[in-house]
Each structure stands twice: as structure tokens, then as C-alpha cells.
Design a protein around this motif. Structure first.
Motif, PDB file in Angstrom:
ATOM      1  N   VAL A  56       0.856  -1.183   0.000  1.00  0.00           N
ATOM      2  CA  VAL A  56       0.000   0.000   0.000  1.00  0.00           C
ATOM      3  C   VAL A  56       0.894   1.236   0.000  1.00  0.00           C
ATOM      4  CG1 VAL A  56      -1.805   1.279   1.208  1.00  0.00           C
ATOM      5  CG2 VAL A  56      -1.810  -1.227   1.244  1.00  0.00           C
ATOM      6  N   VAL A  57       0.599   2.183  -0.874  1.00  0.00           N
ATOM      7  CA  VAL A  57       1.394   3.402  -0.992  1.00  0.00           C
ATOM      8  C   VAL A  57       0.877   4.439   0.007  1.00  0.00           C
ATOM      9  CG1 VAL A  57       2.164   5.258  -2.514  1.00  0.00           C
ATOM     10  CG2 VAL A  57       1.830   2.952  -3.428  1.00  0.00           C
ATOM     11  N   LEU A  58       1.764   4.866   0.912  1.00  0.00           N
ATOM     12  CA  LEU A  58       1.421   5.843   1.938  1.00  0.00           C
ATOM     13  C   LEU A  58       2.268   7.107   1.762  1.00  0.00           C
ATOM     14  CD1 LEU A  58       1.362   3.460   5.044  1.00  0.00           C
ATOM     15  CD2 LEU A  58      -0.534   4.037   3.509  1.00  0.00           C
ATOM     16  N   ILE A  59       1.895   8.140   2.498  1.00  0.00           N
ATOM     17  CA  ILE A  59       2.603   9.417   2.445  1.00  0.00           C
ATOM     18  C   ILE A  59       3.494   9.542   3.673  1.00  0.00           C
ATOM     19  CG2 ILE A  59       2.337  11.933   2.351  1.00  0.00           C
ATOM     20  CD1 ILE A  59      -0.457  11.440   1.143  1.00  0.00           C
ATOM     21  N   ASP A  60       4.727   9.954   3.470  1.00  0.00           N
ATOM     22  CA  ASP A  60       5.653  10.116   4.589  1.00  0.00           C
ATOM     23  C   ASP A  60       5.129  11.180   5.559  1.00  0.00           C
ATOM     24  OD1 ASP A  60       7.414   8.236   3.614  1.00  0.00           O
ATOM     25  OD2 ASP A  60       8.711   9.706   2.612  1.00  0.00           O
ATOM     26  N   PRO A  61       5.374  10.990   6.872  1.00  0.00           N
ATOM     27  CA  PRO A  61       4.921  11.974   7.865  1.00  0.00           C
ATOM     28  C   PRO A  61       5.828  13.195   7.904  1.00  0.00           C
ATOM     29  CG  PRO A  61       6.073  10.171   8.944  1.00  0.00           C
ATOM     30  CD  PRO A  61       6.002   9.815   7.490  1.00  0.00           C
ATOM     31  N   VAL A  62       5.526  14.170   7.047  1.00  0.00           N
ATOM     32  CA  VAL A  62       6.320  15.393   6.954  1.00  0.00           C
ATOM     33  C   VAL A  62       5.379  16.591   7.095  1.00  0.00           C
ATOM     34  CG1 VAL A  62       7.861  16.750   5.499  1.00  0.00           C
ATOM     35  CG2 VAL A  62       7.986  14.254   5.433  1.00  0.00           C
ATOM     36  N   ARG A  63       5.794  17.604   7.812  1.00  0.00           N
ATOM     37  CA  ARG A  63       4.982  18.808   7.957  1.00  0.00           C
ATOM     38  C   ARG A  63       4.861  19.507   6.605  1.00  0.00           C
ATOM     39  NH1 ARG A  63       4.999  16.381  12.362  1.00  0.00           N
ATOM     40  NH2 ARG A  63       5.188  17.403  14.402  1.00  0.00           N
ATOM     41  N   MET A  64       3.635  19.853   6.249  1.00  0.00           N
ATOM     42  CA  MET A  64       3.401  20.512   4.960  1.00  0.00           C
ATOM     43  C   MET A  64       2.045  21.196   4.970  1.00  0.00           C
ATOM     44  SD  MET A  64       2.624  17.179   2.553  1.00  0.00           S
ATOM     45  CE  MET A  64       3.967  16.227   3.244  1.00  0.00           C
ATOM     46  N   SER A  65       1.792  21.995   3.930  1.00  0.00           N
ATOM     47  CA  SER A  65       0.518  22.699   3.812  1.00  0.00           C
ATOM     48  C   SER A  65      -0.561  21.756   3.285  1.00  0.00           C
ATOM     49  CB  SER A  65       0.659  23.890   2.858  1.00  0.00           C
ATOM     50  OG  SER A  65       0.900  23.431   1.534  1.00  0.00           O
ATOM     51  N   ALA A  66      -1.813  22.206   3.375  1.00  0.00           N
ATOM     52  CA  ALA A  66      -2.930  21.410   2.873  1.00  0.00           C
ATOM     53  C   ALA A  66      -2.825  21.220   1.364  1.00  0.00           C
ATOM     54  CB  ALA A  66      -4.250  22.084   3.242  1.00  0.00           C
ATOM     55  N   GLU A  67      -2.360  22.257   0.659  1.00  0.00           N
ATOM     56  CA  GLU A  67      -2.227  22.162  -0.795  1.00  0.00           C
ATOM     57  C   GLU A  67      -1.175  21.127  -1.181  1.00  0.00           C
ATOM     58  OE1 GLU A  67      -2.146  24.940   0.941  1.00  0.00           O
ATOM     59  OE2 GLU A  67      -4.125  25.748   0.427  1.00  0.00           O
ATOM     60  N   GLU A  68      -0.046  21.136  -0.480  1.00  0.00           N
ATOM     61  CA  GLU A  68       1.001  20.151  -0.758  1.00  0.00           C
ATOM     62  C   GLU A  68       0.518  18.743  -0.450  1.00  0.00           C
ATOM     63  OE1 GLU A  68       5.096  22.636   0.165  1.00  0.00           O
ATOM     64  OE2 GLU A  68       3.855  21.968   1.848  1.00  0.00           O
ATOM     65  N   MET A  69      -0.259  18.596   0.625  1.00  0.00           N
ATOM     66  CA  MET A  69      -0.780  17.286   0.986  1.00  0.00           C
ATOM     67  C   MET A  69      -1.760  16.774  -0.075  1.00  0.00           C
ATOM     68  SD  MET A  69      -0.936  14.647   2.815  1.00  0.00           S
ATOM     69  CE  MET A  69       0.243  15.229   4.031  1.00  0.00           C
ATOM     70  N   ALA A  70      -2.589  17.662  -0.604  1.00  0.00           N
ATOM     71  CA  ALA A  70      -3.551  17.255  -1.631  1.00  0.00           C
ATOM     72  C   ALA A  70      -2.831  16.721  -2.870  1.00  0.00           C
ATOM     73  CB  ALA A  70      -4.448  18.436  -2.003  1.00  0.00           C
ATOM     74  N   LYS A  71      -1.731  17.371  -3.235  1.00  0.00           N
ATOM     75  CA  LYS A  71      -0.958  16.913  -4.397  1.00  0.00           C
ATOM     76  C   LYS A  71      -0.324  15.545  -4.119  1.00  0.00           C
ATOM     77  CE  LYS A  71       0.155  21.571  -6.074  1.00  0.00           C
ATOM     78  NZ  LYS A  71       1.237  22.562  -6.310  1.00  0.00           N
ATOM     79  N   LEU A  72       0.208  15.372  -2.909  1.00  0.00           N
ATOM     80  CA  LEU A  72       0.828  14.094  -2.564  1.00  0.00           C
ATOM     81  C   LEU A  72      -0.204  12.974  -2.477  1.00  0.00           C
ATOM     82  CD1 LEU A  72       3.639  14.758   0.080  1.00  0.00           C
ATOM     83  CD2 LEU A  72       3.859  13.962  -2.281  1.00  0.00           C
ATOM     84  N   GLU A  73      -1.390  13.302  -1.990  1.00  0.00           N
ATOM     85  CA  GLU A  73      -2.444  12.283  -1.909  1.00  0.00           C
ATOM     86  C   GLU A  73      -2.834  11.810  -3.301  1.00  0.00           C
ATOM     87  OE1 GLU A  73      -6.792  11.562   0.253  1.00  0.00           O
ATOM     88  OE2 GLU A  73      -5.813  13.522   0.350  1.00  0.00           O
ATOM     89  N   GLU A  74      -2.932  12.744  -4.230  1.00  0.00           N
ATOM     90  CA  GLU A  74      -3.241  12.374  -5.607  1.00  0.00           C
ATOM     91  C   GLU A  74      -2.111  11.544  -6.203  1.00  0.00           C
ATOM     92  OE1 GLU A  74      -5.344  11.893  -9.005  1.00  0.00           O
ATOM     93  OE2 GLU A  74      -6.038  12.814  -7.134  1.00  0.00           O
ATOM     94  N   LEU A  75      -0.861  11.936  -5.910  1.00  0.00           N
ATOM     95  CA  LEU A  75       0.290  11.170  -6.393  1.00  0.00           C
ATOM     96  C   LEU A  75       0.288   9.761  -5.817  1.00  0.00           C
ATOM     97  CD1 LEU A  75       2.996  11.022  -7.913  1.00  0.00           C
ATOM     98  CD2 LEU A  75       4.098  11.971  -5.858  1.00  0.00           C
ATOM     99  N   ALA A  76      -0.057   9.641  -4.526  1.00  0.00           N
ATOM    100  CA  ALA A  76      -0.086   8.322  -3.888  1.00  0.00           C
ATOM    101  C   ALA A  76      -1.105   7.411  -4.563  1.00  0.00           C
ATOM    102  CB  ALA A  76      -0.410   8.471  -2.401  1.00  0.00           C
ATOM    103  N   ARG A  77      -2.256   7.947  -4.922  1.00  0.00           N
ATOM    104  CA  ARG A  77      -3.275   7.136  -5.585  1.00  0.00           C
ATOM    105  C   ARG A  77      -2.818   6.733  -6.991  1.00  0.00           C
ATOM    106  NH1 ARG A  77      -7.767   7.431  -2.408  1.00  0.00           N
ATOM    107  NH2 ARG A  77      -7.911   9.229  -1.014  1.00  0.00           N
ATOM    108  N   THR A  78      -2.152   7.654  -7.683  1.00  0.00           N
ATOM    109  CA  THR A  78      -1.646   7.328  -9.024  1.00  0.00           C
ATOM    110  C   THR A  78      -0.578   6.237  -8.949  1.00  0.00           C
ATOM    111  OG1 THR A  78      -2.079   9.584  -9.793  1.00  0.00           O
ATOM    112  CG2 THR A  78      -0.511   8.264 -11.071  1.00  0.00           C
ATOM    113  N   GLU A  79       0.344   6.389  -8.001  1.00  0.00           N
ATOM    114  CA  GLU A  79       1.400   5.392  -7.856  1.00  0.00           C
ATOM    115  C   GLU A  79       0.843   4.062  -7.358  1.00  0.00           C
ATOM    116  OE1 GLU A  79       4.098   5.637  -9.093  1.00  0.00           O
ATOM    117  OE2 GLU A  79       4.831   7.686  -9.084  1.00  0.00           O
ATOM    118  N   GLN A  80      -0.254   4.113  -6.581  1.00  0.00           N
ATOM    119  CA  GLN A  80      -0.886   2.863  -6.131  1.00  0.00           C
ATOM    120  C   GLN A  80      -1.393   2.069  -7.325  1.00  0.00           C
ATOM    121  OE1 GLN A  80      -1.486   1.724  -2.547  1.00  0.00           O
ATOM    122  NE2 GLN A  80      -1.377   0.007  -3.970  1.00  0.00           N
ATOM    123  N   GLU A  81      -1.923   2.772  -8.312  1.00  0.00           N
ATOM    124  CA  GLU A  81      -2.391   2.090  -9.522  1.00  0.00           C
ATOM    125  C   GLU A  81      -1.228   1.403 -10.230  1.00  0.00           C
ATOM    126  OE1 GLU A  81      -4.359   4.992 -11.874  1.00  0.00           O
ATOM    127  OE2 GLU A  81      -6.027   5.283 -10.474  1.00  0.00           O
TER     128      GLU A  81
END
Length: 397
Positions: A56-81
Motif C-alpha cells: 500500500v502506498v502511503l505518504i511520509d509523515p512530513v509537515r506541509m501545507s494542505a495544498e502540498e498534501m492534496a498533491k501528494l495524496e493524488e500522487l499516492a493514488r496514481t502510484e498505487q495504480e
């Protein structure tokens, strides 16, 4: 006699040759598919994402803004595919190899065992193909399991910790925002406003939609000279544990309808053990030299020093879950989890199928160890659902 031996040896050699061909071809297909999957995992681990043992592709626990997190969440779903395609290739190669081995033996009288069909086969199981040990992305349950693992992980990984601020009442408030947007509000109350309570602190949890999940408060009651910790849920359910000056401890759970049940004090010790790793926001009573897990000023300050934070209510619910599963309460626990989700909670609706599968083979090896380890099996509940789940398990005690 020698002729019969020669015929048997020839047949056995042919059988071994067919098996060797099946295994050799399987190695040629499984090996490259596995290598590609491992290389992809290494590539993702080197960046802002990580791949678990469950793929399962997860996001590293790093402090970031909501906008940066939204981009990483989308990237995580793409990489999960992408990971799922490679994982499917490994699974297909493995299945093809297993089928070839079975086919090689079938012409020699081998019959593959199927799943148990009656009481006899359940009592005396026979060797059969092992079930999946990771979520299978080729079916909806596997995809839901991956999503549940990611959602649970995001609900306990810290994205941002605000600077402490004074509210209108003079209380010191710190807001911890998780990767999924849920929040935990840490409050150190102004002692001048609460003269009957010493060391009064609380943690209030909200889900990503702003709905209140739970509130945990701890204080020393000057009137009774007792330490108190309470957890309340939006449906009116509450849990309280206390310790009097002599060190005598007590605990109890009250349902939304007002029914009160005493809880074994051993639960307090178990909850304290679950308070480790800065995940709960509770001070471990053993380490603190006391006898009660408490929300203290020090424990609140430690929250910002860790990458994950589940909160006291999650720690308590995880403790109750462990207690029920260990106390021959498997069926009761399954029923409580299924009932608590309903159609409003994180495990409700279609996801309830994945939740139910977590407790039965072959899905149990997939979901239980992974979700229990991170508390994610409970991280998807809404507040009232968590209260209902805890009540279903605790009240019979």
C-alpha cells in the motif's frame, strides 16, 4: 519385476520432468515481475511516499501545507495504480505456476483440495493453496482494504502543529492537523477559571469534516483529592477512570441511555501500555510514578515531537478491541465493529464488507495485523460509532 520397476521409474521421471518444467517456467515469469515490483517500491521509498509490506502506498509523515498534501495524496493514488499493476503481474504469474504444477500432477491422479465444505473438512483440514497475505487489487475487497489502510494511516500522521494560542477564556490551545484533514485540539485550561480542578487538560478530536469524534479530559479534583480521566463521545457515551488518595482505582462506562457498567481495572494498565510511543497523548502512569493514564501538560507538549498521533480515545478503543479479541469475544467484537459502522461511519456502506472480511480468512492475515498496528481499524469510525463500538464490548463486563 525389473520391467515393472523400469516402468514406474520412467513414469516417475516423466512426472518430475513435468513438475520441473512448470517450476522453471514459473521462475522465469515470477522473477522478473517480482524484480520490477521491488524496484518500483524502492523508487517510491526514496521520495515523499513509502510502500508498506502490504504493498500500500502511503505518504511520509512530513509537515506541509494542505495544498502540498492534496498533491501528494493524488500522487499516492496514481502510484498505487502502478504498484497494483505490478502486484497483479506477480499474482498472475504465481497463479499460472500453481495451475501448471497442479496440471502436471492431475494426470497422475493428484486432486487439489478445495475449501472446507462440511464439518468434517473443518475439523480435519487438508493442505490447500494458501490464501492471499496482502490485499488483492484484482477484486473490490482488496482495493477497499488498500484504501482503508491508507485512510487509517493518514488519520494518525501529523501534517501540521499550530503554535499555542490563548483563547477568549485564557486557555492555551494547540491544534494538531492530520494528513487527512482531521484535527485534535489540545487545551491547557486556565486554573483561575477552574479552582476545583488542578492540572486540567483536554484533547478534543474532530474528523476531516469537522464533526466531533471524542473529548478526553484529565484533572485532579481538589474536592475529593482524586485523579480523574474521562472520555466522552457525541452520542452521550462516556468512560471514566479515577484514583483516590489511597491509590484505589476504578473505571466505568456509561451508555447513551444512562446504563453504567464497571470495567475491570486491568483495562487501565492495558490502556497505559497502549499509551506508549507518544501516540495517545496520555502520560503513562507507570513511567509517571502514578496509577492512572492522564492528559498532562507534558504529554500535550510531547505530541508535537512525534510523527503520529492517534489520541486517547483511539488508544482506549484499541485497548478494548484487543481485550475483546483476547477474551473469547471474537464474535461479539465482529458484531460490534459491523454494527458500529452503520452507513455513516468510515467502515459503513460498501466498506463494511472490507471490515467484515478483516475478521475472517483469507482476509484476516491482510487487514488485522496491518490495521491493528496503526490503530487504523478504529481510525475510520466517526465519534458516535466509536462510542457505540466501545459500549458494545465493554458493557457486558
Amino acid at each position: 519385476m525389473f520391467g515393472r520397476a523400469e516402468r514406474n521409474a520412467t513414469a516417475f521421471a516423466a512426472y518430475a520432468r513435468d513438475l520441473a518444467v512448470a517450476l522453471r517456467h514459473g521462475s522465469d515469469t515470477i522473477g522478473p515481475a517480482r524484480a520490477a515490483l521491488l524496484a518500483k517500491a524502492d523508487q517510491l521509498d526514496a521520495g515523499p511516499l513509502e510502500v508498506t509490506d502490504q504493498w500500500v502506498v502511503l505518504i511520509d509523515p512530513v509537515r506541509m501545507s494542505a495544498e502540498e498534501m492534496a498533491k501528494l495524496e493524488e500522487l499516492a493514488r496514481t502510484e498505487q495504480e502502478a504498484v497494483n499493476r505490478m502486484l497483479t503481474a506477480v499474482g498472475d504469474a504465481d497463479d499460472t505456476t500453481a495451475n501448471a504444477v497442479v496440471a502436471a500432477g492431475k494426470s497422475r491422479g493428484f486432486v487439489e483440495a478445495g475449501p472446507p465444505t462440511d464439518l468434517g473438512s473443518l475439523m480435519m483440514p487438508v493442505a490447500q493453496r494458501p490464501g492471499d497475505q496482502v490485499p488483492d487489487p484484482r477484486n473490490p475487497i482488496g482495493v477497499l482494504a488498500q484504501e482503508a489502510i491508507r485512510n487509517g494511516d493518514m488519520s494518525v500522521k501529523i501534517r501540521e502543529v499550530s503554535e499555542p494560542v490563548k483563547n477568549q477564556y485564557g486557555d492555551e490551545v494547540t491544534t494538531v492537523t492530520m494528513q487527512d484533514g482531521s484535527k485534535q485540539v489540545l487545551t491547557k485550561y486556565d486554573p483561575f477559571d477552574w479552582p476545583s480542578k488542578g492540572n486540567f487538560n483536554s484533547i478534543t478530536q474532530y474528523d476531516k469534516d469537522g464533526n466531533k469524534v471524542s473529548e478526553t479530559s484529565s484533572w485532579h479534583d481538589y474536592g475529593t483529592d482524586c485523579d480523574q480521566t474521562t472520555i466522552t463521545w457525541p452520542n452521550g457515551a462516556s468512560f471514566m477512570m479515577s484514583m483516590d488518595p489511597s491509590g484505589n482505582r476504578s473505571a466505568g462506562f456509561t451508555t447513551p441511555l444512562g446504563k453504567h457498567s464497571s470495567v475491570p481495572v486491568e483495562l487501565i494498565d492495558d490502556m497505559s501500555n497502549n499509551a506508549g510511543g507518544l501516540m495517545s497523548g496520555l502520560e503513562k502512569h507507570i513511567a509517571g510514578g502514578g496509577s492512572l493514564p492522564m492528559v498532562t501538560a507534558e504529554s500535550l507538549e510531547n505530541v508535537g515531537k512525534t510523527a503520529k498521533f492517534g489520541g486517547p480515545a483511539l488508544s482506549f478503543a484499541t485497548t478494548v478491541f484487543d481485550m475483546a479479541m483476547a477474551d473469547s469475544g471474537r464474535d461479539r467484537c465482529i458484531a460490534a465493529v459491523a454494527g458500529a459502522g452503520g452507513f455513516g461511519g468510515g467502515w459503513g456502506g460498501a466498506e463494511a464488507g472490507a471490515a467484515a472480511g478483516a475478521f475472517f480468512p483469507p482476509a484476516a492475515p491482510v487487514l488485522v495485523p496491518t490495521l491493528a498496528a496503526g490503530g487504523a481499524i478504529l481510525g475510520g469510525f466517526y465519534g458516535a460509532d466509536l462510542g457505540k463500538f466501545v459500549g458494545e464490548i465493554v458493557c457486558p463486563y
